[in-house]
Write a protein that holds these residues in place. Structure first.
Motif: not given
Length: 299
Positions: A155-165, A226-236, A240-246
């Motif tokens: 599922g898409p959220n910050l914790t899951n995305a960064m767990t994958a990274v 790389f983690a910051i870049l990966a988070e930005a890519s996944l959120s894009f 990653g981060v679900t709207p409307p979270e900045p």
């Protein structure tokens, strides 16, 4: 004794008395680019931690009357987005997401890869063979595709995305630490400790791990970028981060919709991502150039 000989003797005595920590600080601070990178990263971290107090507006508050204001508008230093939300406030809260992304992913990567690397490098044999093959298997997957697959399942959220990274980072940390341990375990003081019957866990903790920290710290610095870049890519990609979270990645995706009318909505988060990743990479280079092979003795 000539003046040059006396100066050389004083320099030799100073180098002998200098501790590894002071030697590292002297080498690191000698390059201004290292200090600039460190200062910028500290600024990002402080901005993320204090975003709640530094942000001039609520990052989620919409004001359609004042939407798409350009930078340096009254009461909105960096303008507003397509929904009238303050860009500066969202940028500050996005730095918090970037810091969280780096901490979570690197922490998970270290948690998975560090102990197996110590075991494989120190014990060798079939331990090394099995653990190295597992790491090689994980390295064979394309990083972002593997992260997208894991996020798709969890599922898409910050914790899951960064767990994958973090799972992606684990084999890279494994290889760096294993390589360092392979060279350290042949040192004389390690053999002396083994001959005295010192427990393996004590040798690993007291002698082996400290000598593997130098390359590991460099790898951690690069992994944060790389983690910051990966988070930005996944959120894009809305993984990653679900709207409307900045998030800087979400800000890029939202600004893309009105690129021809409000290009600054894309440029501002893009510059933040580029500068932060660049600072992480420069920090890694600076640490690598500043640290020597400072081995610790058996005492």
């Amino acid at each position: 004794m000539t003046n040059s000989s006396a100066a050389s003797a004083r320099g030799t005595r100073r180098n002998k008395a200098e501790t590894p920590r002071r030697r590292f600080v002297r080498r690191f601070t000698r390059r201004h680019l290292n200090l600039v990178s460190l200062g910028f990263l500290l600024l990002v971290i402080v901005s993320g931690l204090l975003a709640q107090w530094l942000a001039p507006h609520d990052p989620l508050a919409q004001d359609v009357v004042n939407r798409r204001l350009p930078p340096f508008s009254p009461d909105h230093l960096l303008g507003t987005d397509n929904l009238g939300r303050d860009t500066l406030s969202r940028l500050l809260y996005g730095s918090r997401v970037a810091v969280q992304a780096a901490v979570i992913s690197v922490g998970i990567g270290l948690g998975i890869g560090l102990v197996p690397a110590l075991i494989a490098g120190y014990l060798g044999g079939w331990w090394d063979g099995v653990l190295s093959r597992i790491a090689d298997t994980l390295l064979s997957f394309p990083p972002l595709l593997l992260a997208m697959a894991i996020v798709g399942v969890m599922g898409p959220n910050l914790t899951n995305a960064m767990t994958a990274v973090g799972i992606i980072f684990a084999p890279r940390f494994f290889r760096v630490v294993r390589s360092a341990v392979l060279s350290v375990r042949e040192e004389t003081y390690i053999e002396a400790s083994r001959s005295m019957g010192t427990p393996t866990h004590y040798i690993l903790r007291r002698h082996v791990l400290p000598n593997a920290l130098s390359p590991l710290i460099v790898q951690i610095s690069l992994a944060c970028g790389f983690a910051i870049l990966a988070e930005a890519s996944l959120s894009f990609l809305t993984l990653g981060v679900t709207p409307p979270e900045p998030s800087w990645g979400r800000m890029l995706a939202e600004g893309r919709e009105a690129w021809f009318y409000t290009p600054w909505l894309t440029v501002i988060p893009a510059v933040a991502i580029v500068l932060t990743v660049l600072a992480c990479n420069l920090m890694g280079d600076g640490i690598r150039d500043s640290v020597g092979r400072e081995t610790r003795d058996a005492g």
